[in-house]
Scaffold this motif. Structure first.
Motif, short mmCIF file in Angstrom:
data_model
loop_
_atom_site.label_atom_id
_atom_site.label_comp_id
_atom_site.label_asym_id
_atom_site.label_seq_id
_atom_site.Cartn_x
_atom_site.Cartn_y
_atom_site.Cartn_z
N UNK A 531 1.13 -1.07 0.01
CA UNK A 531 -0.02 -0.03 -0.10
C UNK A 531 0.92 1.27 -0.10
N UNK A 532 0.32 2.32 -0.62
CA UNK A 532 1.03 3.61 -0.58
C UNK A 532 0.46 4.49 0.25
N UNK A 533 1.06 5.66 0.57
CA UNK A 533 0.31 6.59 1.52
C UNK A 533 -1.05 7.21 0.85
N UNK A 534 -1.41 7.00 -0.40
CA UNK A 534 -2.57 7.54 -1.07
C UNK A 534 -3.69 7.19 -0.43
N UNK A 535 -4.47 8.28 0.05
CA UNK A 535 -6.02 8.18 0.66
C UNK A 535 -6.81 9.21 0.60
N UNK A 564 -27.46 17.13 -1.83
CA UNK A 564 -26.34 17.32 -2.58
C UNK A 564 -26.13 16.38 -3.78
N UNK A 565 -25.95 16.91 -4.87
CA UNK A 565 -25.57 15.86 -6.25
C UNK A 565 -24.64 15.15 -6.20
N UNK A 566 -24.53 14.34 -7.23
CA UNK A 566 -23.21 13.42 -7.34
C UNK A 566 -22.29 14.14 -8.21
N UNK A 567 -21.02 13.97 -7.85
CA UNK A 567 -19.97 14.76 -8.17
C UNK A 567 -18.96 14.13 -9.03
N UNK A 568 -18.29 14.68 -10.18
CA UNK A 568 -16.99 13.93 -10.47
C UNK A 568 -15.93 14.89 -10.14
N UNK A 569 -14.95 14.41 -9.79
CA UNK A 569 -13.73 15.01 -9.17
C UNK A 569 -12.41 14.57 -9.94
N UNK A 570 -11.57 15.36 -9.90
CA UNK A 570 -10.13 14.80 -10.36
C UNK A 570 -9.25 14.85 -9.28
N UNK A 571 -8.42 13.79 -8.92
CA UNK A 571 -7.56 13.54 -7.86
C UNK A 571 -6.08 13.76 -8.36
N UNK A 572 -5.45 14.93 -7.94
CA UNK A 572 -4.11 14.88 -8.33
C UNK A 572 -3.13 13.86 -8.04
N UNK A 573 -2.59 13.17 -8.96
CA UNK A 573 -1.75 12.05 -8.76
C UNK A 573 -0.56 12.01 -7.80
N UNK A 574 -0.03 13.19 -7.54
CA UNK A 574 1.09 13.38 -6.57
C UNK A 574 0.51 13.63 -5.27
N UNK A 576 -3.02 13.90 -4.35
CA UNK A 576 -4.32 13.41 -3.99
C UNK A 576 -5.44 14.58 -3.69
N UNK A 577 -5.11 15.75 -3.86
CA UNK A 577 -5.76 16.86 -3.90
C UNK A 577 -6.85 16.81 -4.67
N UNK A 578 -8.24 17.14 -4.23
CA UNK A 578 -9.36 16.86 -4.91
C UNK A 578 -9.85 18.20 -5.66
N UNK A 579 -10.25 18.27 -6.97
CA UNK A 579 -10.75 19.32 -7.82
C UNK A 579 -12.04 18.86 -8.41
N UNK A 580 -13.27 19.53 -7.88
CA UNK A 580 -14.68 19.14 -8.39
C UNK A 580 -14.84 19.58 -9.76
N UNK A 581 -15.16 18.75 -10.64
CA UNK A 581 -15.38 19.10 -12.32
C UNK A 581 -16.70 19.18 -12.50
#
Length: 637
Positions: A531-535, A564-574, A576-581
């Protein structure tokens, strides 16, 4: 160890009156009712902890110690792995296992009530933590091509009608489907197809066909729009379906120009921005499968039944393979293949380069054509047969050899123009299933010792020469990915990128005094299996799972919660910061309709601010007061 069909997880709902039409606003109360929340054992994962270095970073505070574990429940650590019939290498030294860090409820487990997902995916105990222990399969040298094992295989064939009925029952039981695709394209091949969502300059598909190289490499293409609040642009109603019948509407793709969705005996193209129908392609029968890839020229492949069903709803053979032009809305050609004097049946189809390859998942073997309709190889009667294929950047096959009851499987990298193998990785005797999760790098999964809800409890990472890099143990009940039964290229809620495997955990009790359910996306190294530290945590009363890679970022779906509605988010690969799309409307009618689509198990496509959800199998609803939809579309600009 063949996986039997599971009982249906979600009762169907009543279809709307009338047929198809132009998109309309959500009717009051028209979207189906959402089931209640699911229950299960808590799972509070903690990143693995190694012995402290000379100058260790500050560690997060440890959660409280768990109460006594209920009798009969599995422990937090695996009890060991089978040796798979191979010599076992001495295990590498492992750091001390971290202490158990999650608690069980003190009350008895409650009945599982779904929240729009199959019941088999809820209510499992514990989340796996720490380093994977036990067996590591020794590296295996790729084997050279063997006589009589080139191209594709044929073999035994059961009754076609029986095969189709069994397949449909299994499919509706698991509500199989989804839009999880992993391979991407090479810029130096103008005909190279791109995996769904990895296409084009804006992430949906297009003439450039550049997917950024290997999954998890290159720049991310998905950017947050000016407003992430999405509007409804499509409500495609389900047609009236006779009682006790199951209809196929399997297949959808999303490109720059069109959202293509299989209808009843036809394929329809819609404008992604407005949801208005652009064209209709008549098919020979109901759609059985559609390629997740689209070539740079806008060509996709569809497997259909050979004829339209009669009024009784009798199933037809899924024997026709067609190439369709998504730009013009035209069918280019339709072909079939024979084995043992009968038409072969196919359950899956994929594209790699200029090759369209169709797999059976049964004893029919596999076949392939180029995009112009020329036959490349056919099912062959012999000691080996192709079970299925996964395409995209490379063409990977699962091949079965041996006599009934004594079969062995192997994973092979194929030359897409000839079907000959470049290398072979043998799967240990006694394992009768394999699922391709990624074609570049080649990553596959399998249920090793028993049938599981996920379909893959062990994941194997191979290098470019077909040698084993590592094995990752995904203990049953701790993760929430899903690989289809008797399918090769049908794993969802799991993704490969950044030399890592991304998987969601099962939902578990969250923090706080009030009722709260949540889960996480975690990752494992494809080099070490650890496992990595990604979470990434879904949040209060939420659930999150990966959809696909976007360069080095992970595109993920977050289920809706109260108001609240459903969301599509982008997780930074380095980081894991979340950005709502994108976020869908939070109204009850919309969230009810989304729950009815069962996004994790059906078709989910996202690109450039466009989210489309589609159903694969249709049946007559129980209730007359609710409406069912074949597809929903949302756009954020």
């Amino acid at each position: 160890m063949t996986q039997p069909p599971q009982p249906p997880q979600q009762p169907p709902n009543q279809p709307p009156q009338g047929g198809f039409g132009a998109p309309q606003d959500p009717p009051p109360g028209g979207f189906g009712k959402a089931p209640g929340p699911g229950y299960g054992y808590p799972q509070a994962p903690q990143p693995p902890q190694a012995p402290p270095p000379a100058a260790p970073p500050a560690a997060p505070p440890a959660p409280p110690a768990p109460p006594a574990q209920p009798t009969g429940q599995p422990t937090g650590q695996p009890t060991g792995q089978p040796n798979y019939g191979y010599p076992q290498a001495p295990p590498a030294p492992q750091p001390p296992a971290p202490p158990q860090s999650y608690a069980y409820p003190t009350q008895p487990a409650q009945p599982q009530v779904q929240q729009g997902y199959p019941q088999t995916q809820q209510g499992y105990p514990q989340y796996q933590q720490g380093y994977q222990q036990g067996y590591q399969q020794p590296p295996t040298m790729p084997t050279p091509p063997q006589p009589g094992d080139g191209g594709s295989g044929g073999g035994k064939k059961i009754s076609g009608q029986t095969t189709i009925i069994i397949a449909a029952v299994v499919a509706i039981a698991l509500i199989v489907g989804g839009g999880v695709f992993y391979a991407s394209t090479k810029d130096d091949d103008p005909k190279k197809p791109t995996a769904q969502g990895e296409k084009g300059k804006d992430g949906k598909g297009g003439k450039d066909g550049k997917g950024g190289g290997l999954p998890g490499q290159g720049s991310a293409k998905e950017k947050a729009p000016a407003s992430t609040s999405a509007k409804v642009v499509m409500q495609l109603p389900q047609p009236k379906i006779p009682k006790d019948q199951i209809w196929n509407a399997t297949g959808s793709v999303l490109t720059d120009d069109v959202y293509a969705k299989a209808g009843i005996n036809e394929l329809n193209g819609y404008d992604p921005d407005t949801g208005k129908k652009k064209w209709t392609i008549p098919l020979s029968g109901m759609a059985c499968a559609m390629s997740p890839e689209v070539t740079d020229d806008g060509i996709a492949a569809v497997v259909t039944e050979e004829a339209k069903r009669n009024k009784k709803g009798d199933y037809e053979q899924c024997s026709n393979v067609s190439a369709v032009d998504l730009k013009s809305g035209k069918k280019l050609w339709t072909e079939s293949a024979e084995t043992n004097g009968m038409k072969a049946t196919f359950k899956e189809v994929t594209i790699s380069g200029t090759t369209i390859a169709a797999g059976a998942g049964t004893s029919s073997g596999g076949a392939a054509w180029d995009v112009k309709g020329k036959s490349l190889w056919k099912p062959k009667v012999g000691k080996c047969e192709d079970v299925g294929y996964a395409g995209g950047d490379q063409l990977v096959a699962v091949r079965k050899c041996g006599t009934y009851g004594d079969e062995t499987l192997k994973v092979q990298l194929l030359d897409p123009k000839t079907g000959s193998e470049k290398w072979t990785y043998p799967i240990a005797p006694g394992v009768d299933n394999a699922k391709i999760i990624s074609t570049n790098p080649v990553v596959f999964g399998q249920d090793t010792t028993e049938i599981t809800a996920s379909g893959a409890t062990d994941v194997f990472s191979l290098d470019e020469h077909g040698k084993l890099r590592t094995k990752i143990a995904l203990e049953d009940g701790k993760y929430d990915h899903d690989c289809g039964v008797n399918m090769v290229n049908d794993c969802r809620a799991i993704a490969v990128g950044n030399d890592r495997l991304y998987v969601p955990t099962r939902q578990h009790d969250g923090s706080g005094e009030s009722y709260n359910r949540t889960n996480e996306i975690v990752s494992f190294s494809l080099a070490t299996g650890k496992p990595t530290s990604d979470r990434v945590v879904a949040g209060e009363n939420g659930e999150i799972f990966p959809v696909r890679m976007d360069g080095g970022n992970v595109i993920a779906y977050k289920t809706h919660s109260y108001q609240k509605g459903a969301q599509i988010v982008s997780l930074d690969g380095k980081t894991m910061k979340e950005t709502k799309l994108l976020e869908t409307p939070g109204t009850q009618t919309v969230t009810d309709a989304i729950s009815g689509m069962v996004p994790k198990s059906n078709e989910l496509l996202y690109g450039d601010g466009h989210l489309f959800l589609g159903k694969k199998l249709l049946s007559k609803p129980f209730s007359k007061d609710e409406k069912e939809y074949m597809a929903l579309g949302f756009v954020a600009k």
